[in-house]
Design an enzyme around this catalytic site. Structure first.
Site, PDB file in Angstrom:
ATOM      1  CG  ASP A 191      -2.030  -0.980   1.184  1.00  0.00           C
ATOM      2  OD1 ASP A 191      -2.233  -1.587   0.116  1.00  0.00           O
ATOM      3  OD2 ASP A 191      -2.706  -1.170   2.207  1.00  0.00           O
ATOM      4  CG  LEU A 192       2.856   2.084   3.578  1.00  0.00           C
ATOM      5  CD1 LEU A 192       3.858   1.818   4.699  1.00  0.00           C
ATOM      6  CD2 LEU A 192       1.983   3.273   3.926  1.00  0.00           C
TER       7      LEU A 192
END
Length: 421
Positions: A191-192
Protein backbone atom coordinates in the site's frame (compact mmCIF):
# COMPACT_ATOMS: atom_id res chain seq x y z
CA UNK A 1 -9.58 24.04 -17.01
CA UNK A 2 -9.17 26.96 -14.65
CA UNK A 3 -6.91 27.28 -11.63
CA UNK A 4 -9.97 27.69 -9.45
CA UNK A 5 -9.75 26.68 -5.84
CA UNK A 6 -12.04 26.94 -2.86
CA UNK A 7 -12.37 30.49 -1.65
CA UNK A 8 -9.75 31.69 0.85
CA UNK A 9 -10.95 31.65 4.43
CA UNK A 10 -13.40 28.83 3.83
CA UNK A 11 -10.85 26.12 3.09
CA UNK A 12 -9.00 23.80 5.38
CA UNK A 13 -6.13 26.30 5.30
CA UNK A 14 -7.50 27.43 8.67
CA UNK A 15 -6.06 24.19 10.01
CA UNK A 16 -2.92 24.24 7.89
CA UNK A 17 0.47 25.75 8.46
CA UNK A 18 0.42 29.40 7.41
CA UNK A 19 2.55 29.43 4.27
CA UNK A 20 1.32 27.99 0.95
CA UNK A 21 3.10 24.87 -0.20
CA UNK A 22 4.82 23.89 -3.42
CA UNK A 23 1.54 22.58 -4.86
CA UNK A 24 -0.53 25.59 -3.83
CA UNK A 25 -3.30 26.10 -6.40
CA UNK A 26 -3.44 22.43 -7.41
CA UNK A 27 -6.89 20.93 -6.81
CA UNK A 28 -7.03 17.18 -6.16
CA UNK A 29 -10.18 15.07 -6.02
CA UNK A 30 -9.54 12.11 -3.72
CA UNK A 31 -11.92 9.16 -4.22
CA UNK A 32 -9.89 6.68 -2.19
CA UNK A 33 -10.10 4.75 1.02
CA UNK A 34 -7.96 2.72 3.43
CA UNK A 35 -4.24 3.51 2.73
CA UNK A 36 -3.20 2.89 -0.91
CA UNK A 37 -4.63 6.13 -2.23
CA UNK A 38 -5.32 8.18 0.91
CA UNK A 39 -1.58 8.22 1.66
CA UNK A 40 -0.84 9.37 -1.91
CA UNK A 41 -3.33 12.25 -1.69
CA UNK A 42 -2.17 13.09 1.85
CA UNK A 43 1.35 13.68 0.58
CA UNK A 44 -0.04 15.96 -2.14
CA UNK A 45 -2.02 17.79 0.57
CA UNK A 46 1.09 18.11 2.75
CA UNK A 47 2.82 19.70 -0.24
CA UNK A 48 0.12 22.36 -0.50
CA UNK A 49 -2.53 20.96 -2.83
CA UNK A 50 -6.21 21.46 -2.02
CA UNK A 51 -7.38 17.88 -1.61
CA UNK A 52 -11.12 17.18 -1.63
CA UNK A 53 -11.81 13.78 -0.07
CA UNK A 54 -15.02 12.38 -1.53
CA UNK A 55 -16.87 9.76 0.53
CA UNK A 56 -20.25 8.09 0.19
CA UNK A 57 -22.64 9.81 2.64
CA UNK A 58 -23.78 6.48 4.12
CA UNK A 59 -20.62 4.41 3.56
CA UNK A 60 -17.60 6.58 4.37
CA UNK A 61 -14.00 5.36 4.40
CA UNK A 62 -14.18 2.39 6.76
CA UNK A 63 -10.79 3.21 8.28
CA UNK A 64 -12.79 5.76 10.28
CA UNK A 65 -13.48 2.75 12.53
CA UNK A 66 -9.88 1.45 12.66
CA UNK A 67 -7.98 1.58 15.98
CA UNK A 68 -6.65 3.39 17.82
CA UNK A 69 -9.88 5.24 18.60
CA UNK A 70 -9.70 8.59 20.36
CA UNK A 71 -12.60 9.16 22.73
CA UNK A 72 -14.10 12.62 22.61
CA UNK A 73 -16.87 14.52 24.33
CA UNK A 74 -19.92 12.39 25.06
CA UNK A 75 -20.02 9.27 22.92
CA UNK A 76 -17.94 10.70 20.08
CA UNK A 77 -14.91 8.80 18.87
CA UNK A 78 -12.33 9.33 16.12
CA UNK A 79 -9.87 6.99 14.46
CA UNK A 80 -6.23 7.94 14.87
CA UNK A 81 -5.47 5.63 11.93
CA UNK A 82 -7.82 7.59 9.66
CA UNK A 83 -6.48 10.90 10.93
CA UNK A 84 -2.90 9.96 10.12
CA UNK A 85 -3.59 9.33 6.43
CA UNK A 86 -6.16 12.05 5.80
CA UNK A 87 -4.75 15.20 7.33
CA UNK A 88 -4.99 18.47 5.43
CA UNK A 89 -8.01 17.34 3.39
CA UNK A 90 -11.47 18.79 2.81
CA UNK A 91 -14.23 16.28 3.54
CA UNK A 92 -17.10 16.05 1.05
CA UNK A 93 -19.87 13.47 0.72
CA UNK A 94 -21.20 12.53 -2.72
CA UNK A 95 -23.21 9.45 -3.65
CA UNK A 96 -21.76 8.44 -7.00
CA UNK A 97 -24.61 5.97 -7.53
CA UNK A 98 -26.96 8.93 -7.92
CA UNK A 99 -27.13 10.73 -11.24
CA UNK A 100 -26.93 14.05 -9.38
CA UNK A 101 -23.83 12.77 -7.58
CA UNK A 102 -22.14 11.86 -10.85
CA UNK A 103 -23.05 15.28 -12.18
CA UNK A 104 -21.44 16.92 -9.13
CA UNK A 105 -18.24 14.95 -9.63
CA UNK A 106 -18.10 15.94 -13.30
CA UNK A 107 -18.45 19.58 -12.30
CA UNK A 108 -15.68 19.23 -9.73
CA UNK A 109 -13.45 17.68 -12.38
CA UNK A 110 -13.87 20.77 -14.55
CA UNK A 111 -11.91 22.78 -11.98
CA UNK A 112 -9.54 20.05 -10.79
CA UNK A 113 -6.01 19.20 -11.82
CA UNK A 114 -5.80 15.68 -10.35
CA UNK A 115 -8.16 12.84 -9.49
CA UNK A 116 -6.96 9.90 -7.41
CA UNK A 117 -9.01 6.70 -7.06
CA UNK A 118 -8.23 3.21 -5.81
CA UNK A 119 -11.20 1.14 -6.92
CA UNK A 120 -10.83 -2.15 -8.72
CA UNK A 121 -10.25 -1.45 -12.44
CA UNK A 122 -13.54 -0.92 -14.27
CA UNK A 123 -15.51 0.32 -11.24
CA UNK A 124 -15.33 4.00 -12.14
CA UNK A 125 -16.26 3.15 -15.74
CA UNK A 126 -19.36 1.31 -14.52
CA UNK A 127 -20.33 4.40 -12.55
CA UNK A 128 -19.96 6.49 -15.71
CA UNK A 129 -17.09 8.58 -14.34
CA UNK A 130 -14.02 6.69 -15.58
CA UNK A 131 -10.93 8.24 -17.11
CA UNK A 132 -12.13 8.27 -20.72
CA UNK A 133 -15.31 10.09 -19.68
CA UNK A 134 -13.64 12.61 -17.41
CA UNK A 135 -10.84 13.47 -19.84
CA UNK A 136 -13.52 14.68 -22.27
CA UNK A 137 -14.63 17.15 -19.61
CA UNK A 138 -11.10 18.19 -18.66
CA UNK A 139 -8.34 17.25 -21.14
CA UNK A 140 -5.65 18.39 -18.68
CA UNK A 141 -6.82 16.08 -15.92
CA UNK A 142 -4.18 13.86 -14.31
CA UNK A 143 -6.12 10.71 -13.38
CA UNK A 144 -4.25 8.47 -10.95
CA UNK A 145 -5.62 4.94 -10.56
CA UNK A 146 -4.03 2.84 -7.81
CA UNK A 147 -5.02 -0.83 -7.74
CA UNK A 148 -3.76 -4.26 -6.79
CA UNK A 149 -2.66 -5.34 -10.25
CA UNK A 150 -3.01 -2.32 -12.52
CA UNK A 151 -5.38 -1.34 -15.32
CA UNK A 152 -4.42 -4.10 -17.75
CA UNK A 153 -3.20 -7.69 -17.60
CA UNK A 154 -4.82 -11.02 -16.66
CA UNK A 155 -5.08 -10.15 -12.94
CA UNK A 156 -6.57 -6.66 -13.38
CA UNK A 157 -10.01 -7.49 -11.93
CA UNK A 158 -8.83 -9.64 -9.02
CA UNK A 159 -9.57 -8.28 -5.55
CA UNK A 160 -6.35 -7.36 -3.78
CA UNK A 161 -4.94 -6.21 -0.49
CA UNK A 162 -1.43 -5.34 0.61
CA UNK A 163 -0.77 -9.02 1.32
CA UNK A 164 -1.80 -9.85 -2.27
CA UNK A 165 0.97 -7.56 -3.52
CA UNK A 166 3.54 -8.94 -1.07
CA UNK A 167 2.64 -12.46 -2.18
CA UNK A 168 2.60 -11.89 -5.95
CA UNK A 169 5.40 -9.32 -6.07
CA UNK A 170 8.00 -11.72 -4.65
CA UNK A 171 8.74 -9.94 -1.38
CA UNK A 172 6.92 -12.40 0.87
CA UNK A 173 8.85 -15.35 -0.55
CA UNK A 174 12.23 -13.89 0.36
CA UNK A 175 11.44 -12.52 3.81
CA UNK A 176 11.69 -14.58 6.99
CA UNK A 177 14.17 -16.56 9.11
CA UNK A 178 17.15 -18.20 7.46
CA UNK A 179 16.06 -21.62 6.26
CA UNK A 180 12.53 -21.04 7.52
CA UNK A 181 9.14 -20.31 5.98
CA UNK A 182 8.35 -16.97 4.31
CA UNK A 183 7.16 -14.19 6.63
CA UNK A 184 5.08 -11.18 5.67
CA UNK A 185 6.88 -7.84 5.90
CA UNK A 186 5.59 -6.33 9.12
CA UNK A 187 3.88 -3.32 7.57
CA UNK A 188 1.59 -2.60 4.62
CA UNK A 189 4.54 -2.09 2.33
CA UNK A 190 2.53 -2.70 -0.86
CA UNK A 191 0.00 0.00 0.00
CA UNK A 192 2.68 2.45 1.02
CA UNK A 193 4.93 1.83 -1.99
CA UNK A 194 2.00 2.18 -4.41
CA UNK A 195 1.06 5.48 -2.79
CA UNK A 196 4.62 6.79 -3.07
CA UNK A 197 4.87 5.79 -6.73
CA UNK A 198 1.47 7.37 -7.19
CA UNK A 199 2.83 10.70 -5.97
CA UNK A 200 5.82 10.44 -8.32
CA UNK A 201 3.52 9.66 -11.24
CA UNK A 202 1.14 12.50 -10.43
CA UNK A 203 3.93 15.05 -10.15
CA UNK A 204 5.46 13.92 -13.46
CA UNK A 205 2.06 14.02 -15.18
CA UNK A 206 1.32 17.45 -13.72
CA UNK A 207 4.59 18.76 -15.13
CA UNK A 208 3.65 17.36 -18.55
CA UNK A 209 0.15 18.87 -18.33
CA UNK A 210 1.56 22.29 -17.45
CA UNK A 211 3.89 22.12 -20.43
CA UNK A 212 1.50 20.73 -23.03
CA UNK A 213 -2.05 21.10 -21.72
CA UNK A 214 -2.41 17.32 -21.95
CA UNK A 215 -3.44 15.19 -19.00
CA UNK A 216 -2.97 11.44 -18.74
CA UNK A 217 -3.73 8.27 -16.83
CA UNK A 218 -1.29 7.36 -14.06
CA UNK A 219 -1.63 3.57 -13.65
CA UNK A 220 -0.08 2.25 -10.41
CA UNK A 221 -0.10 -1.43 -9.41
CA UNK A 222 0.68 -2.65 -5.90
CA UNK A 223 2.22 -5.81 -7.35
CA UNK A 224 4.49 -3.73 -9.59
CA UNK A 225 5.45 -1.52 -6.68
CA UNK A 226 6.40 -4.46 -4.44
CA UNK A 227 8.46 -6.09 -7.19
CA UNK A 228 10.71 -3.02 -7.33
CA UNK A 229 11.48 -3.46 -3.61
CA UNK A 230 13.09 -6.90 -4.04
CA UNK A 231 16.60 -5.45 -4.47
CA UNK A 232 18.79 -7.89 -6.42
CA UNK A 233 16.30 -10.77 -6.68
CA UNK A 234 15.32 -10.24 -10.32
CA UNK A 235 18.77 -9.54 -11.71
CA UNK A 236 20.30 -12.35 -9.67
CA UNK A 237 17.73 -14.83 -10.98
CA UNK A 238 18.12 -13.66 -14.58
CA UNK A 239 21.92 -13.85 -14.39
CA UNK A 240 22.39 -17.04 -12.36
CA UNK A 241 19.04 -18.79 -12.04
CA UNK A 242 19.19 -18.47 -8.27
CA UNK A 243 15.82 -17.95 -6.58
CA UNK A 244 15.86 -15.58 -3.59
CA UNK A 245 14.93 -17.31 -0.33
CA UNK A 246 14.44 -16.06 3.24
CA UNK A 247 17.76 -15.00 4.78
CA UNK A 248 16.62 -13.80 8.18
CA UNK A 249 18.58 -10.69 9.11
CA UNK A 250 21.43 -11.36 6.70
CA UNK A 251 22.14 -9.52 3.46
CA UNK A 252 22.25 -11.60 0.25
CA UNK A 253 25.98 -11.03 -0.27
CA UNK A 254 27.40 -8.44 2.17
CA UNK A 255 28.83 -9.51 5.57
CA UNK A 256 28.78 -8.48 8.37
CA UNK A 257 25.58 -6.57 7.68
CA UNK A 258 22.85 -7.80 10.01
CA UNK A 259 21.37 -8.03 13.49
CA UNK A 260 23.53 -8.88 16.50
CA UNK A 261 22.46 -9.41 20.13
CA UNK A 262 23.85 -7.22 22.89
CA UNK A 263 23.32 -6.87 26.65
CA UNK A 264 19.92 -5.16 26.44
CA UNK A 265 18.61 -5.95 22.97
CA UNK A 266 19.93 -5.90 19.45
CA UNK A 267 21.97 -3.70 17.14
CA UNK A 268 22.46 -3.50 13.42
CA UNK A 269 26.14 -3.66 12.53
CA UNK A 270 27.39 -3.14 8.98
CA UNK A 271 31.18 -3.06 9.17
CA UNK A 272 31.70 -5.09 6.01
CA UNK A 273 34.25 -3.01 4.07
CA UNK A 274 37.95 -3.45 4.74
CA UNK A 275 38.14 0.04 6.22
CA UNK A 276 35.19 -0.50 8.56
CA UNK A 277 36.39 -3.98 9.54
CA UNK A 278 39.79 -2.68 10.66
CA UNK A 279 38.18 0.18 12.60
CA UNK A 280 35.70 -2.21 14.24
CA UNK A 281 38.49 -4.48 15.43
CA UNK A 282 40.20 -1.46 16.99
CA UNK A 283 37.04 0.05 18.53
CA UNK A 284 35.19 -2.99 19.84
CA UNK A 285 37.83 -5.72 20.17
CA UNK A 286 41.32 -6.27 21.42
CA UNK A 287 44.38 -5.04 19.48
CA UNK A 288 45.08 -8.63 18.48
CA UNK A 289 41.68 -9.13 16.78
CA UNK A 290 42.91 -7.55 13.59
CA UNK A 291 46.60 -8.44 13.77
CA UNK A 292 46.01 -12.11 14.56
CA UNK A 293 43.59 -12.65 11.65
CA UNK A 294 45.40 -11.43 8.53
CA UNK A 295 43.33 -13.68 6.25
CA UNK A 296 40.14 -11.86 7.37
CA UNK A 297 41.46 -8.53 6.07
CA UNK A 298 39.83 -9.27 2.71
CA UNK A 299 36.10 -8.73 2.15
CA UNK A 300 36.00 -11.75 -0.13
CA UNK A 301 37.16 -14.01 2.71
CA UNK A 302 34.79 -12.47 5.26
CA UNK A 303 31.88 -12.95 2.85
CA UNK A 304 32.49 -16.70 2.51
CA UNK A 305 29.97 -18.87 4.35
CA UNK A 306 32.54 -20.83 6.34
CA UNK A 307 34.70 -17.90 7.47
CA UNK A 308 31.70 -15.79 8.38
CA UNK A 309 29.97 -18.58 10.31
CA UNK A 310 33.00 -19.94 12.15
CA UNK A 311 35.15 -16.85 12.76
CA UNK A 312 33.67 -13.45 11.86
CA UNK A 313 30.28 -13.71 13.49
CA UNK A 314 31.56 -15.32 16.73
CA UNK A 315 34.17 -12.56 17.02
CA UNK A 316 31.51 -9.84 16.67
CA UNK A 317 29.14 -11.57 19.10
CA UNK A 318 31.96 -11.57 21.65
CA UNK A 319 32.45 -7.82 21.17
CA UNK A 320 28.78 -7.01 21.67
CA UNK A 321 27.52 -9.56 24.22
CA UNK A 322 28.33 -7.64 27.40
CA UNK A 323 27.69 -4.12 26.11
CA UNK A 324 24.42 -2.23 25.94
CA UNK A 325 22.93 -0.61 22.86
CA UNK A 326 23.88 2.83 24.14
CA UNK A 327 27.45 1.77 24.91
CA UNK A 328 27.89 0.28 21.46
CA UNK A 329 26.43 3.33 19.72
CA UNK A 330 28.74 5.58 21.72
CA UNK A 331 31.76 3.46 20.81
CA UNK A 332 30.81 3.38 17.14
CA UNK A 333 30.19 7.12 17.05
CA UNK A 334 30.69 8.50 13.55
CA UNK A 335 33.32 5.88 12.73
CA UNK A 336 31.49 2.64 11.84
CA UNK A 337 27.86 1.88 10.92
CA UNK A 338 26.11 0.59 14.04
CA UNK A 339 22.58 1.41 15.14
CA UNK A 340 20.46 0.25 18.02
CA UNK A 341 17.34 -1.66 16.97
CA UNK A 342 14.67 0.55 18.52
CA UNK A 343 11.07 -0.18 19.32
CA UNK A 344 8.50 2.46 18.44
CA UNK A 345 8.56 4.09 21.88
CA UNK A 346 12.32 4.57 21.50
CA UNK A 347 11.86 5.91 17.98
CA UNK A 348 9.28 8.48 19.11
CA UNK A 349 11.76 9.68 21.75
CA UNK A 350 14.75 9.64 19.37
CA UNK A 351 16.57 13.01 19.25
CA UNK A 352 17.26 12.68 15.52
CA UNK A 353 13.55 12.08 14.85
CA UNK A 354 12.78 15.17 16.96
CA UNK A 355 15.37 17.27 15.14
CA UNK A 356 13.78 16.29 11.82
CA UNK A 357 10.22 17.05 13.05
CA UNK A 358 9.20 13.50 12.20
CA UNK A 359 6.74 12.99 15.05
CA UNK A 360 4.23 15.81 15.05
CA UNK A 361 1.39 16.64 17.39
CA UNK A 362 -2.01 17.85 16.21
CA UNK A 363 -4.78 19.10 18.45
CA UNK A 364 -8.27 17.77 17.70
CA UNK A 365 -10.87 19.85 19.51
CA UNK A 366 -12.85 17.69 21.88
CA UNK A 367 -10.46 14.75 21.48
CA UNK A 368 -7.11 16.07 22.68
CA UNK A 369 -3.79 15.81 20.89
CA UNK A 370 -2.69 13.11 18.49
CA UNK A 371 0.89 12.25 17.56
CA UNK A 372 1.50 11.00 14.01
CA UNK A 373 4.47 10.78 11.68
CA UNK A 374 5.59 13.97 9.95
CA UNK A 375 6.80 14.41 6.38
CA UNK A 376 10.19 13.06 5.26
CA UNK A 377 10.19 15.59 2.41
CA UNK A 378 12.21 18.59 3.54
CA UNK A 379 11.92 21.67 1.31
CA UNK A 380 13.70 24.89 2.25
CA UNK A 381 11.34 27.31 0.46
CA UNK A 382 7.99 25.52 0.58
CA UNK A 383 8.08 23.06 3.49
CA UNK A 384 5.23 20.56 3.78
CA UNK A 385 2.38 21.45 6.11
CA UNK A 386 1.95 18.53 8.47
CA UNK A 387 -0.32 19.64 11.30
CA UNK A 388 -3.57 19.97 9.37
CA UNK A 389 -6.64 18.14 10.60
CA UNK A 390 -8.32 15.15 9.01
CA UNK A 391 -11.94 16.06 8.20
CA UNK A 392 -15.05 14.66 9.81
CA UNK A 393 -17.29 12.93 7.29
CA UNK A 394 -18.61 15.55 4.87
CA UNK A 395 -17.34 18.42 7.00
CA UNK A 396 -16.68 20.69 4.01
CA UNK A 397 -19.42 19.57 1.62
CA UNK A 398 -21.33 22.82 1.66
CA UNK A 399 -18.16 24.92 1.52
CA UNK A 400 -16.84 23.09 -1.57
CA UNK A 401 -20.16 23.02 -3.41
CA UNK A 402 -20.80 26.68 -2.68
CA UNK A 403 -17.33 28.12 -3.23
CA UNK A 404 -16.02 25.84 -5.99
CA UNK A 405 -19.22 25.05 -7.90
CA UNK A 406 -21.31 28.10 -7.03
CA UNK A 407 -24.32 26.14 -5.74
CA UNK A 408 -26.91 28.00 -3.70
CA UNK A 409 -28.02 26.99 -0.22
CA UNK A 410 -31.35 25.82 -1.67
CA UNK A 411 -29.61 23.64 -4.26
CA UNK A 412 -27.36 22.14 -1.59
CA UNK A 413 -30.39 21.49 0.65
CA UNK A 414 -32.17 19.69 -2.21
CA UNK A 415 -29.13 17.47 -2.79
CA UNK A 416 -28.99 16.64 0.90
CA UNK A 417 -32.68 15.79 1.07
CA UNK A 418 -32.30 13.48 -1.92
CA UNK A 419 -29.40 11.56 -0.35
CA UNK A 420 -26.89 12.74 -3.00
CA UNK A 421 -24.60 14.38 -0.43
Amino acid sequence: MTNASVAPGSTSRKTHDAEPGALDGVVVIDITRVVAGPYCSMILADLGATVIKVEHPDEPDYTRTFPPMLQGDGARSMSGFFAQYNRNKLGVTINLRHDDGKALLRRLVESAHVLVENFRPGTMDKLGVGYETLRQINPQLVYAALSGFGQHGPYRTKPAYDNSAQATGGLWSMNGPLGGPPVRVGTIIGDLAASLYGVVGVLAALRHAERTGEGQLVDISQQDSVLTLTENAVVNYSATGEVAMPLGNQHPFVRPYELFPCADGFVFFGGYTDKFWKLSCEIFGAPSDFADNPDLHSMAVRFSDEAYRDRVRPLIEGWFRSRTKAELENLAGDHVPLSAVKNISEVVADPQIAARDMVIETEYEGFGSLQTFGSPIKLTRTPPRVRGLAPHTGAHTETVLRDLLGLTQDEIADLRRGGTI
